[in-house]
Design an enzyme around this catalytic site. Structure first.
Site, short mmCIF file in Angstrom:
data_model
loop_
_atom_site.label_atom_id
_atom_site.label_comp_id
_atom_site.label_asym_id
_atom_site.label_seq_id
_atom_site.Cartn_x
_atom_site.Cartn_y
_atom_site.Cartn_z
N LYS A 1 -70.92 30.40 -30.46
CA LYS A 1 -72.33 30.03 -30.23
C LYS A 1 -72.42 29.08 -29.04
O LYS A 1 -71.87 27.98 -29.08
CB LYS A 1 -72.91 29.31 -31.45
CG LYS A 1 -74.40 29.06 -31.31
CD LYS A 1 -74.91 28.02 -32.27
CE LYS A 1 -75.12 26.67 -31.65
NZ LYS A 1 -76.06 26.64 -30.53
N GLU B 1 -63.44 18.47 -30.31
CA GLU B 1 -63.40 17.81 -28.98
C GLU B 1 -64.76 17.13 -28.82
O GLU B 1 -65.78 17.79 -28.66
CB GLU B 1 -63.22 18.86 -27.87
CG GLU B 1 -61.92 19.61 -27.92
CD GLU B 1 -60.74 18.79 -27.41
OE1 GLU B 1 -60.95 17.65 -26.97
OE2 GLU B 1 -59.62 19.31 -27.46
N CYS C 1 -68.05 14.74 -20.72
CA CYS C 1 -67.44 14.01 -21.84
C CYS C 1 -66.43 12.97 -21.35
O CYS C 1 -66.27 11.93 -21.97
CB CYS C 1 -66.77 14.98 -22.80
SG CYS C 1 -65.58 16.05 -21.97
N GLU D 1 -72.34 6.47 -25.88
CA GLU D 1 -72.23 7.50 -24.84
C GLU D 1 -73.63 7.83 -24.33
O GLU D 1 -74.47 8.30 -25.08
CB GLU D 1 -71.58 8.76 -25.44
CG GLU D 1 -71.30 9.79 -24.39
CD GLU D 1 -70.72 11.08 -24.97
OE1 GLU D 1 -71.18 11.51 -26.04
OE2 GLU D 1 -69.81 11.65 -24.34
P1 NAD Z 1 -74.21 18.56 -29.49
O1 NAD Z 1 -73.22 18.01 -30.44
O2 NAD Z 1 -75.63 18.17 -29.63
O3 NAD Z 1 -74.20 20.14 -29.52
C1 NAD Z 1 -72.99 20.87 -29.39
C2 NAD Z 1 -73.17 22.21 -30.04
O4 NAD Z 1 -73.39 22.02 -31.44
C3 NAD Z 1 -74.35 23.01 -29.51
O5 NAD Z 1 -74.01 24.38 -29.46
C4 NAD Z 1 -75.41 22.76 -30.57
O6 NAD Z 1 -76.37 23.79 -30.64
C5 NAD Z 1 -74.58 22.70 -31.84
N1 NAD Z 1 -75.22 21.94 -32.92
C6 NAD Z 1 -76.16 20.98 -32.82
N2 NAD Z 1 -76.51 20.54 -34.04
C7 NAD Z 1 -75.75 21.22 -34.94
C8 NAD Z 1 -75.65 21.20 -36.35
N3 NAD Z 1 -76.40 20.39 -37.09
N4 NAD Z 1 -74.75 22.02 -36.93
C9 NAD Z 1 -73.98 22.85 -36.19
N5 NAD Z 1 -74.06 22.93 -34.85
C10 NAD Z 1 -74.93 22.12 -34.22
O7 NAD Z 1 -73.64 18.21 -28.04
P2 NAD Z 1 -74.28 18.53 -26.64
O8 NAD Z 1 -75.45 17.63 -26.48
O9 NAD Z 1 -74.46 20.01 -26.47
O10 NAD Z 1 -73.09 18.12 -25.65
C11 NAD Z 1 -72.85 16.82 -25.32
C12 NAD Z 1 -71.72 16.25 -26.15
O11 NAD Z 1 -70.56 17.07 -26.03
C13 NAD Z 1 -71.29 14.88 -25.66
O12 NAD Z 1 -71.08 14.04 -26.73
C14 NAD Z 1 -70.00 15.17 -24.91
O13 NAD Z 1 -69.14 14.06 -24.81
C15 NAD Z 1 -69.43 16.26 -25.74
N6 NAD Z 1 -68.43 17.02 -24.97
C16 NAD Z 1 -67.10 16.87 -25.29
C17 NAD Z 1 -66.14 17.55 -24.56
C18 NAD Z 1 -64.66 17.40 -24.88
O14 NAD Z 1 -63.88 18.22 -24.42
N7 NAD Z 1 -64.27 16.39 -25.63
C19 NAD Z 1 -66.51 18.42 -23.53
C20 NAD Z 1 -67.87 18.56 -23.25
C21 NAD Z 1 -68.82 17.86 -23.99
#
Ligand code: NAD
Length: 505
Positions: free
Chosen positions: A194, A270, A305, A404
């Protein structure tokens, strides 16, 4: 030096006229509407205008996708394929991604607001490289024979988990997909993935290219839709064997619940970061260090991230570094992401822009001083632009140094001693990445060992490359790593086969 791959803005605008966006779910090898027929609007963050109506999947679609992936896993059409053939298909796919890089990069720029120079010049080549790198390993990894007692043979082999679920964020839509799909598919798994709901479009086209490359139907399935619906349905699905998640720490926690409350599928997380950049008092190449500092925090609009969001700098060189950083910011134009000169596009959404500006207000209220940026710009475009923002006089206990922000906001914190620098760097709940700058090899080695982070870059900003693992300490995640051969571990089970031999007659 200009990259010949990057189209001029006028060329991209002409490309847009010809662009056909894929907006349906990709299940069992073909595009289809969501079972409920619903759609949601994906918006271009540079204009605030609707870009596409994308299929809004639901739990029934996740069931269909998992069933297709399960059939493909059970009949062995992928896992039992000759590894060299698996490799060849994945390499054909990587080549197609590369060949279609201009179209894919444009889709990513329109959907995510990322500058075209990055999407065409970096994201798509890196996506192809990632798939190719893991594909190459498919027929080169051996099992082991254990030193078992005489009269026995014991082999240790790795087998695919089966069906893997993946849920990814919006900041590097294609690359994050590749970080999961490369190792998961190369090791013989089938996948249901997804994308983030604001950035579904590049992955749908990439999935279509997989079929063109010869990936058997059902091996890769993409279900688009809201996280709380599709993401949760994937997290809780009883017929998934593993779950690879990249995103926020908050949502990452939920996946542990989903797994615990369903079938104990293994979960790889991650998550977020609040990474330090340490500059010691002996640095002399201020311009070079400032350029690296800017890349670490402002690249990808700070929606990264591993963004180096805390600049922990020795008191003796702080002013020189801030002067050099100020000059460096001339090289970071903010604006239309279709313009090859643009270094910073818009924030991904109005909500993200408001969140970033909210942190700027908190920083000011808590006593930090804005050196530059800090306000919305280019409002007339309808896009959500925030310029590079630098806060001086930050204490590590301030909110902007702890949470963050995920935007182009740098917090500058002073130190006097090496011990203080390390303590400040480690005084965070996160542990994803870090950078340190010094001319002293002793300081470099000592500090690199003492930093609690999955990646330590010395005299540069880097996450490493495909050959090195990427993952975090503490709240930045656990359960596996992206990239490198280590990424194959989490997508495979270890199997021991113990054989008792008959006595010689
Ligand atoms: P997010 O956690 O809001 O969303 C990530 C994914 O989870 C999306 O596909 C979203 O639709 C889904 N999601 C959201 N709510 C959910 C729920 N209740 N249940 C299941 N799935 C759900 O993150 P974001 O805003 O898309 O991305 C930013 C975050 O990602 C930051 O915290 C960043 O640090 C992190 N990030 C980490 C890495 C890494 O490799 N460590 C890489 C890129 C981004």
């Amino acid at each position: 030096m200009t990259n010949p791959l990057i189209p001029a803005a006028a060329e991209s605008r002409a490309d847009i006229e010809r662009l056909r966006l894929r907006t349906q779910l990709f299940i069992d090898g073909s595009l289809r509407d969501a079972a409920g027929g619903e759609r949601f609007t994906s918006v271009n963050p540079a204009t605030g205008k609707p870009l596409a109506e994308v299929a809004k999947g639901g739990p029934a679609d996740v069931d269909t996708a998992v069933a297709a992936a399960r059939r493909a896993a059970d009949d062995g059409r992928w896992s039992r394929l000759d590894p060299a053939e698996r490799k060849a298909i994945l390499i054909r796919w990587a080549n197609l991604i590369e060949a279609n890089g201009r179209e894919l990069g444009l889709i990513e720029t329109l959907d995510a607001g990322k500058p075209i120079t990055d999407t065409v010049g970096l994201d798509m080549p890196e996506t192809a490289t990632c798939i190719r790198w893991h594909a190459e390993a498919a027929d080169k990894l051996y099992g082991q024979v254990a030193p078992s007692p005489e009269g026995t043979v014991a082999t240790i082999t790795r087998e695919p988990l089966g069906v893997v679920g993946a849920v990814i964020p919006w900041n590097y839509p294609a690359q994050m997909a590749a970080w999961k799909l490369g190792p998961a598919l190369a090791t013989g798994n089938t996948v249901v993935i997804k994308p983030a709901s604001n950035t579904s479009l590049s992955l749908l086209r990439i999935a279509e290219l997989a079929t063109e490359a010869g990936l058997p139907d059902g091996v890769l399935n993409v279900v688009t839709g809201p996280g709380e619906v599709v993401g949760e349905a994937i997290g809780r699905h009883p017929d998934l064997d593993g779950l690879a998640f990249t995103g926020s720490t908050e949502v990452g926690r939920r996946f542990l619940h989903y797994s615990a409350e369903s079938n104990l599928k293994r979960v790889m997380l991650e998550l977020g970061g609040k990474s330090p950049q340490l500059v010691f008092g002996d640095v002399t190449d201020f311009e070079q260090v400032a350029e690296n500092i800017a890349i670490a925090i402002f690249w990808n609009m700070g929606e990264n991230c591993s963004a180096g969001s805390r600049l922990i700098v020795h008191r003796a060189v702080k002013d020189r570094i801030l002067e050099a950083l100020d000059a460096e910011l001339d090289n970071w134009p903010v604006g239309d992401p279709l313009d090859p000169a643009t270094k910073l596009g818009p924030m991904i959404s109005r909500g993200q822009m408001d969140k970033v500006l909210g942190y700027v207000d908190i920083g000011k209220r808590e006593g930090a001083r804005v050196v530059c940026g800090g306000e919305r710009i280019l409002e007339e475009t309808g896009g959500w632009f925030v310029p590079p923002t630098v806060f001086d006089h930050v204490r590590n206990d301030m909110t902007i140094a702890r949470e963050e922000i995920f935007g182009p906001v740098l917090s500058v914190i002073e130190f006097d001693t090496e011990a203080e620098a390390v303590a400040l760097a480690n005084d965070t709940p996160y542990g994803l990445a870090s950078s340190l700058y010094t001319r002293d090899l002793n300081v470099a080695h000592r500090v690199a060992r003492n930093l609690q982070a999955g990646v330590v870059a010395v005299n540069c900003y880097s996450e490493g490359d495909m050959t090195t693992p990427f993952g975090g300490y503490k709240l930045s995640g656990f359960g596996g790593h992206d990239k490198s051969i280590h990424a194959h571990d989490q997508y495979t089970e270890t199997k021991t086969i113990w054989i008792q031999l008959d006595q010689a007659k």
